[in-house]
Design a protein around this motif. Structure first.
Motif, PDB file in Angstrom:
ATOM      1  N   ASP A  57       0.840  -1.092  -0.065  1.00  0.00           N
ATOM      2  CA  ASP A  57       0.042  -0.008   0.066  1.00  0.00           C
ATOM      3  C   ASP A  57       0.839   1.101   0.081  1.00  0.00           C
ATOM      4  O   ASP A  57       1.552   1.611   0.908  1.00  0.00           O
ATOM      5  CB  ASP A  57      -1.008   0.132   1.022  1.00  0.00           C
ATOM      6  CG  ASP A  57      -1.975   1.197   1.213  1.00  0.00           C
ATOM      7  OD1 ASP A  57      -1.641   2.142   0.608  1.00  0.00           O
ATOM      8  OD2 ASP A  57      -3.066   0.927   1.912  1.00  0.00           O
ATOM      9  N   VAL A  58       1.110   1.604  -1.093  1.00  0.00           N
ATOM     10  CA  VAL A  58       2.015   3.005  -1.384  1.00  0.00           C
ATOM     11  C   VAL A  58       1.676   4.109  -0.480  1.00  0.00           C
ATOM     12  O   VAL A  58       2.357   4.972  -0.359  1.00  0.00           O
ATOM     13  CB  VAL A  58       2.112   3.254  -2.735  1.00  0.00           C
ATOM     14  CG1 VAL A  58       3.310   2.287  -3.585  1.00  0.00           C
ATOM     15  CG2 VAL A  58       1.073   3.602  -3.509  1.00  0.00           C
ATOM     16  N   PHE A  59       0.155   4.238  -0.362  1.00  0.00           N
ATOM     17  CA  PHE A  59      -0.312   5.603   0.322  1.00  0.00           C
ATOM     18  C   PHE A  59       0.087   5.340   1.852  1.00  0.00           C
ATOM     19  O   PHE A  59       0.133   6.457   2.511  1.00  0.00           O
ATOM     20  CB  PHE A  59      -1.761   5.700   0.164  1.00  0.00           C
ATOM     21  CG  PHE A  59      -1.902   6.030  -1.541  1.00  0.00           C
ATOM     22  CD1 PHE A  59      -1.780   7.249  -1.975  1.00  0.00           C
ATOM     23  CD2 PHE A  59      -2.512   5.073  -2.271  1.00  0.00           C
ATOM     24  CE1 PHE A  59      -1.925   7.418  -3.338  1.00  0.00           C
ATOM     25  CE2 PHE A  59      -2.744   5.351  -3.471  1.00  0.00           C
ATOM     26  CZ  PHE A  59      -2.639   6.682  -3.771  1.00  0.00           C
ATOM     27  N   LYS A  60      -0.133   4.192   2.501  1.00  0.00           N
ATOM     28  CA  LYS A  60       0.200   4.036   3.776  1.00  0.00           C
ATOM     29  C   LYS A  60       1.636   3.658   4.037  1.00  0.00           C
ATOM     30  O   LYS A  60       1.974   3.411   5.438  1.00  0.00           O
ATOM     31  CB  LYS A  60      -0.822   2.884   4.410  1.00  0.00           C
ATOM     32  CG  LYS A  60      -2.359   3.590   4.402  1.00  0.00           C
ATOM     33  CD  LYS A  60      -3.111   2.610   4.964  1.00  0.00           C
ATOM     34  CE  LYS A  60      -4.631   2.972   4.918  1.00  0.00           C
ATOM     35  NZ  LYS A  60      -5.479   1.981   5.634  1.00  0.00           N
ATOM     36  N   ASP A  61       2.377   3.268   3.025  1.00  0.00           N
ATOM     37  CA  ASP A  61       3.539   2.693   3.074  1.00  0.00           C
ATOM     38  C   ASP A  61       3.552   1.617   4.019  1.00  0.00           C
ATOM     39  O   ASP A  61       4.468   1.448   5.198  1.00  0.00           O
ATOM     40  CB  ASP A  61       4.622   3.843   3.804  1.00  0.00           C
ATOM     41  CG  ASP A  61       6.002   3.272   3.495  1.00  0.00           C
ATOM     42  OD1 ASP A  61       6.254   2.682   2.653  1.00  0.00           O
ATOM     43  OD2 ASP A  61       6.995   3.748   4.321  1.00  0.00           O
ATOM     44  N   THR A  62       2.822   0.474   3.741  1.00  0.00           N
ATOM     45  CA  THR A  62       2.789  -0.741   4.177  1.00  0.00           C
ATOM     46  C   THR A  62       2.491  -1.805   3.539  1.00  0.00           C
ATOM     47  O   THR A  62       2.196  -1.672   2.452  1.00  0.00           O
ATOM     48  CB  THR A  62       1.522  -0.968   5.341  1.00  0.00           C
ATOM     49  OG1 THR A  62       0.305  -0.717   4.581  1.00  0.00           O
ATOM     50  CG2 THR A  62       1.689   0.236   6.647  1.00  0.00           C
ATOM     51  N   TRP A  63       3.276  -2.995   4.103  1.00  0.00           N
ATOM     52  CA  TRP A  63       3.073  -4.169   3.187  1.00  0.00           C
ATOM     53  C   TRP A  63       1.787  -4.971   3.653  1.00  0.00           C
ATOM     54  O   TRP A  63       1.696  -5.125   4.892  1.00  0.00           O
ATOM     55  CB  TRP A  63       4.370  -5.106   3.231  1.00  0.00           C
ATOM     56  CG  TRP A  63       4.495  -6.310   2.888  1.00  0.00           C
ATOM     57  CD1 TRP A  63       4.137  -6.621   1.403  1.00  0.00           C
ATOM     58  CD2 TRP A  63       4.316  -7.606   3.432  1.00  0.00           C
ATOM     59  NE1 TRP A  63       4.241  -8.060   1.159  1.00  0.00           N
ATOM     60  CE2 TRP A  63       4.213  -8.391   2.494  1.00  0.00           C
ATOM     61  CE3 TRP A  63       4.563  -8.043   4.574  1.00  0.00           C
ATOM     62  CZ2 TRP A  63       4.347  -9.969   2.529  1.00  0.00           C
ATOM     63  CZ3 TRP A  63       4.775  -9.481   5.123  1.00  0.00           C
ATOM     64  CH2 TRP A  63       4.546 -10.266   3.942  1.00  0.00           C
ATOM     65  N   LEU A  64       0.882  -5.415   2.857  1.00  0.00           N
ATOM     66  CA  LEU A  64      -0.098  -6.252   3.194  1.00  0.00           C
ATOM     67  C   LEU A  64       0.023  -7.693   2.715  1.00  0.00           C
ATOM     68  O   LEU A  64      -0.257  -8.029   1.484  1.00  0.00           O
ATOM     69  CB  LEU A  64      -1.402  -5.550   2.448  1.00  0.00           C
ATOM     70  CG  LEU A  64      -1.712  -4.233   2.683  1.00  0.00           C
ATOM     71  CD1 LEU A  64      -2.759  -3.739   1.895  1.00  0.00           C
ATOM     72  CD2 LEU A  64      -1.890  -3.893   4.145  1.00  0.00           C
ATOM     73  N   PRO A  65       0.307  -8.519   3.749  1.00  0.00           N
ATOM     74  CA  PRO A  65       0.681  -9.790   3.133  1.00  0.00           C
ATOM     75  C   PRO A  65      -0.611 -10.571   2.731  1.00  0.00           C
ATOM     76  O   PRO A  65      -1.865 -10.299   3.363  1.00  0.00           O
ATOM     77  CB  PRO A  65       1.170 -10.480   4.678  1.00  0.00           C
ATOM     78  CG  PRO A  65       0.470  -9.515   5.776  1.00  0.00           C
ATOM     79  CD  PRO A  65       0.394  -8.307   5.255  1.00  0.00           C
TER      80      PRO A  65
END
Length: 172
Positions: A57-65
């Motif tokens: 998720d580039v907007f939240k700068d997180t990886w969603l496994p």
């Protein structure tokens, strides 16, 4: 033979046996199996096969496994086992008396600050004796009976549940 002499030793023996049977049983209690988080994964299922590629998720700068079916595979030998394991407490039910149910997670921030771990890396814990705390993420040792219990919550899917007999502070 004098009958009164024979009765006294029997009474003494019976009294000693009754006292022994009624005495504390803590020394006879089962020793809990000490677990690490990797022990919750069934034998033959490597961690690399639990978590799929996922997305970023580039907007939240997180990886969603993306978890595959291995994420809900549970270690069959742990169902009903008496165990002791460390983890971090994420309270569910908390009152002035303390925490009575919580999600035990393998690292601080799991499920809140990062994507949740897979179901076989989460334990839902309930206790009759509230844990006194005024903060989240207390590191604790929990001793109790483990069971398989797949649950879905708004935070994560949970694979294990435990009825805590003892909760102790854990020093890392």
């Amino acid at each position: 033979m004098d009958r009164s002499r024979r009765i006294l030793p029997r009474r003494t023996l019976l009294a000693a046996a009754a006292a022994f049977a009624a005495g504390p049983r803590n020394s006879w209690a089962a020793t809990p199996r000490v677990l690490a988080w990797e022990d919750l994964i069934p034998p033959g299922v490597p961690m690399a096969q639990i978590i799929g590629e996922g997305t970023i998720d580039v907007f939240k700068d997180t990886w969603l496994p993306v978890f595959d079916e291995n994420a809900t595979k549970l270690h069959k030998d742990l169902d009903g086992a008496y165990v002791k394991m460390p983890g971090y407490m994420l309270p569910f039910d908390i009152s002035a008396a303390g925490v009575t149910s919580f999600l035990m997670v393998p690292y601080a921030g799991a499920c809140i600050h990062t994507p949740p771990p897979p179901a076989n890396q989460l334990v839902f814990v309930e206790t009759k004796k509230p844990w006194q705390t005024d903060r989240m993420w207390d590191p604790v040792w929990v001793t109790g009976r483990m069971r398989h219990e797949i649950q879905s919550t708004t935070l994560a899917d949970i694979g294990y549940a435990m009825d805590a007999e003892v909760i102790e502070a854990y020093e890392w």
